[in-house]
Design a protein around this motif. Sequence first.
Motif, PDB file in Angstrom:
ATOM      1  N   SER A 234     -22.389   8.131 131.505  1.00  0.00           N
ATOM      2  CA  SER A 234     -23.059   8.525 130.264  1.00  0.00           C
ATOM      3  C   SER A 234     -23.773   9.873 130.428  1.00  0.00           C
ATOM      4  O   SER A 234     -23.142  10.870 130.786  1.00  0.00           O
ATOM      5  N   PHE A 235     -25.094   9.895 130.218  1.00  0.00           N
ATOM      6  CA  PHE A 235     -25.842  11.152 130.281  1.00  0.00           C
ATOM      7  C   PHE A 235     -25.836  11.781 131.673  1.00  0.00           C
ATOM      8  O   PHE A 235     -26.005  12.998 131.810  1.00  0.00           O
ATOM      9  N   ALA A 236     -25.649  10.963 132.710  1.00  0.00           N
ATOM     10  CA  ALA A 236     -25.822  11.456 134.077  1.00  0.00           C
ATOM     11  C   ALA A 236     -24.661  12.320 134.566  1.00  0.00           C
ATOM     12  O   ALA A 236     -24.798  13.011 135.574  1.00  0.00           O
ATOM     13  N   ALA A 237     -23.536  12.274 133.880  1.00  0.00           N
ATOM     14  CA  ALA A 237     -22.365  13.010 134.350  1.00  0.00           C
ATOM     15  C   ALA A 237     -22.223  14.334 133.604  1.00  0.00           C
ATOM     16  O   ALA A 237     -22.386  14.376 132.375  1.00  0.00           O
ATOM     17  N   PRO A 238     -21.893  15.407 134.296  1.00  0.00           N
ATOM     18  CA  PRO A 238     -21.624  16.671 133.606  1.00  0.00           C
ATOM     19  C   PRO A 238     -20.335  16.568 132.805  1.00  0.00           C
ATOM     20  O   PRO A 238     -19.460  15.758 133.114  1.00  0.00           O
ATOM     21  N   ARG A 239     -20.199  17.392 131.791  1.00  0.00           N
ATOM     22  CA  ARG A 239     -18.995  17.397 130.972  1.00  0.00           C
ATOM     23  C   ARG A 239     -17.826  17.956 131.771  1.00  0.00           C
ATOM     24  O   ARG A 239     -17.920  19.036 132.355  1.00  0.00           O
ATOM     25  N   ARG A 240     -16.720  17.222 131.802  1.00  0.00           N
ATOM     26  CA  ARG A 240     -15.510  17.661 132.492  1.00  0.00           C
ATOM     27  C   ARG A 240     -14.638  18.430 131.501  1.00  0.00           C
ATOM     28  O   ARG A 240     -13.529  18.025 131.152  1.00  0.00           O
ATOM     29  N   THR A 241     -15.152  19.570 131.036  1.00  0.00           N
ATOM     30  CA  THR A 241     -14.505  20.295 129.947  1.00  0.00           C
ATOM     31  C   THR A 241     -13.114  20.784 130.322  1.00  0.00           C
ATOM     32  O   THR A 241     -12.154  20.653 129.537  1.00  0.00           O
ATOM     33  N   ALA A 242     -12.958  21.360 131.499  1.00  0.00           N
ATOM     34  CA  ALA A 242     -11.656  21.879 131.910  1.00  0.00           C
ATOM     35  C   ALA A 242     -10.631  20.753 132.013  1.00  0.00           C
ATOM     36  O   ALA A 242      -9.478  20.894 131.582  1.00  0.00           O
ATOM     37  N   LEU A 243     -11.040  19.633 132.592  1.00  0.00           N
ATOM     38  CA  LEU A 243     -10.135  18.489 132.710  1.00  0.00           C
ATOM     39  C   LEU A 243      -9.768  17.959 131.331  1.00  0.00           C
ATOM     40  O   LEU A 243      -8.593  17.638 131.077  1.00  0.00           O
ATOM     41  N   ARG A 244     -10.734  17.883 130.438  1.00  0.00           N
ATOM     42  CA  ARG A 244     -10.432  17.398 129.099  1.00  0.00           C
ATOM     43  C   ARG A 244      -9.477  18.334 128.376  1.00  0.00           C
ATOM     44  O   ARG A 244      -8.570  17.885 127.670  1.00  0.00           O
ATOM     45  N   ASP A 245      -9.639  19.628 128.572  1.00  0.00           N
ATOM     46  CA  ASP A 245      -8.715  20.577 127.944  1.00  0.00           C
ATOM     47  C   ASP A 245      -7.292  20.363 128.440  1.00  0.00           C
ATOM     48  O   ASP A 245      -6.333  20.387 127.654  1.00  0.00           O
ATOM     49  N   ARG A 246      -7.132  20.141 129.741  1.00  0.00           N
ATOM     50  CA  ARG A 246      -5.788  19.903 130.299  1.00  0.00           C
ATOM     51  C   ARG A 246      -5.220  18.600 129.756  1.00  0.00           C
ATOM     52  O   ARG A 246      -4.027  18.526 129.409  1.00  0.00           O
ATOM     53  N   PHE A 247      -6.066  17.577 129.676  1.00  0.00           N
ATOM     54  CA  PHE A 247      -5.623  16.296 129.141  1.00  0.00           C
ATOM     55  C   PHE A 247      -5.178  16.449 127.688  1.00  0.00           C
ATOM     56  O   PHE A 247      -4.108  15.942 127.291  1.00  0.00           O
ATOM     57  N   GLU A 248      -5.961  17.149 126.885  1.00  0.00           N
ATOM     58  CA  GLU A 248      -5.630  17.292 125.470  1.00  0.00           C
ATOM     59  C   GLU A 248      -4.345  18.083 125.275  1.00  0.00           C
ATOM     60  O   GLU A 248      -3.539  17.763 124.393  1.00  0.00           O
ATOM     61  N   ARG A 249      -4.126  19.127 126.078  1.00  0.00           N
ATOM     62  CA  ARG A 249      -2.882  19.890 125.957  1.00  0.00           C
ATOM     63  C   ARG A 249      -1.676  19.006 126.280  1.00  0.00           C
ATOM     64  O   ARG A 249      -0.654  19.054 125.586  1.00  0.00           O
ATOM     65  N   ARG A 250      -1.805  18.214 127.337  1.00  0.00           N
ATOM     66  CA  ARG A 250      -0.696  17.336 127.722  1.00  0.00           C
ATOM     67  C   ARG A 250      -0.457  16.267 126.649  1.00  0.00           C
ATOM     68  O   ARG A 250       0.688  15.944 126.312  1.00  0.00           O
ATOM     69  N   LEU A 251      -1.542  15.713 126.116  1.00  0.00           N
ATOM     70  CA  LEU A 251      -1.427  14.704 125.073  1.00  0.00           C
ATOM     71  C   LEU A 251      -0.774  15.284 123.820  1.00  0.00           C
ATOM     72  O   LEU A 251       0.128  14.672 123.225  1.00  0.00           O
ATOM     73  N   ARG A 252      -1.206  16.476 123.414  1.00  0.00           N
ATOM     74  CA  ARG A 252      -0.669  17.097 122.191  1.00  0.00           C
ATOM     75  C   ARG A 252       0.815  17.419 122.327  1.00  0.00           C
ATOM     76  O   ARG A 252       1.558  17.381 121.343  1.00  0.00           O
ATOM     77  N   ALA A 253       1.269  17.725 123.539  1.00  0.00           N
ATOM     78  CA  ALA A 253       2.696  17.976 123.736  1.00  0.00           C
ATOM     79  C   ALA A 253       3.506  16.725 123.406  1.00  0.00           C
ATOM     80  O   ALA A 253       4.586  16.812 122.801  1.00  0.00           O
ATOM     81  N   HIS A 254       3.000  15.565 123.795  1.00  0.00           N
ATOM     82  CA  HIS A 254       3.677  14.319 123.442  1.00  0.00           C
ATOM     83  C   HIS A 254       3.578  14.049 121.937  1.00  0.00           C
ATOM     84  O   HIS A 254       4.553  13.621 121.310  1.00  0.00           O
ATOM     85  N   LEU A 255       2.409  14.285 121.358  1.00  0.00           N
ATOM     86  CA  LEU A 255       2.225  14.031 119.938  1.00  0.00           C
ATOM     87  C   LEU A 255       3.090  14.964 119.093  1.00  0.00           C
ATOM     88  O   LEU A 255       3.640  14.554 118.057  1.00  0.00           O
TER      89      LEU A 255
END
Length: 467
Positions: A234-255
């Motif tokens: 939750s609040f204790a973890a930093p945002r994994r912005t770069a990882l989320r961006d890679r995940f979203e790009r990969r997900l959108r390719a499938h979508l």
Amino acid sequence: MTSGDDVFTTRTGPASPAAPPDSPHTPARASGRETARLAARIVAPTLAGGVIIRRRTGMALAERYQVDRRAIALLGELRGEHGPGPLRLDVAGRRFAVLLHPEDAGRVLAGTPDPYTPATREKRAALEQFQPHGVLISTEEERGGRDERRAFNEAVLEYGKQTHSLAPALVRTVREEAGKLLGAATAGDGEIDWRRFHTAWNRTVRRIVLGDAARDDTALTAMLDRLRSAGNWSFAAPRRTALRDRFERRLRAHLDRAEPGSLAAALSRTPAAPGTDPAGQVPHWLFAFDAAGIAAFRTLALLSTHGRQRDQVRGELAVTDLSAPHLLPYTRACVLDTVRLWPTTPFLLRESVRETRWGADTLPAGTGFLIYAPLFHRDEALPYADRLTPEIWLDGTARHTEALLPFSAGPAGCPGEDLVLLATSTALAALLERHDYLPERPARLRPDRPLPRTLDHFSLRLAALPR
């Protein structure tokens, strides 16, 4: 089901500006010692087990010490001492109220999103790691005046239709992957453990959601799991912005491929209002299907020891063409009762957006409301509390029992209940059609004993035996 909050739940609807009827139960305040006991017996074990993604070590310890039994006992003790009203406590500068009466749990869930929003601060901090625009953590303004994000989810997932229009493709996919799982098991040591089941289930889910071309994209699932692991903090973890961006790009390719027969195709042809972010809803579907896999595997383990219920399931399968979509009501009821016994989402969270009236008192805006589902699911007043009893989901008993929440309740839930029950019941049908199962530790799930209050799915091992 796992997963932070209401996973694959009940019918949504337009938000009402009027609050539900006032509760007759006046809140009581927990002492510092009682707050510490609640933190030690309920909050800490829940966090250790993993709220957004389950942790193997935490779940092993939870079963070893039967943390749900201890938690239920403590809440029952506090209810006896303070009465049935909400138990107020202050933790780290936040006001919380633990609900101890089933009517109050129903009141809060029915009063969503106003005055009780599901987008609590803790939940937003956790789920924003991988689904910042997901409907579950959207504020009223973000959802849109007519709840466009929710309406979009309902349209794609076809809530209210027990058989989705994609059911023929779903049944084919589930049966193919179940067959491959069984084939690999019988060609090897004959065992199906959680790792093998989960691998097969993830392949199934990727095909259902994104299409056959995504079947072996384990990297996508691994990225999501890493983001969910960060969400556990939750609040204790930093945002994994770069990882989320890679995940979203990969997900959108499938979508973008919108493969026919997949939810991605249904998503592509469903109109979306501005601000809906259709692709942003998909991570929650993948996330929530993980809880469905836990429920299906636990149900299979239960049916391996519960001969009467297994025979009922097989009787249902014997008169059904399993290659085509069917409701399989008794099999579905087994899944529902498994989730009652071991909720994949033990804590349901809400936060008041304004002052609310409780008996002779009021609770201020910003109060976090905690609903601990096992307290109500395993209430000793219920004659079936610690037994597998699918019949309650068929004869009206569950419908008329307050606060049985295997898939949550009220207008804040994700509208995929029918879809997940179709997928899990189809998987169980495929696995039970021609095989028996022998659990490694049958005594833990014996039908002549009360079932354990906590069950570690990671440790389940089943020998698959051709019939």
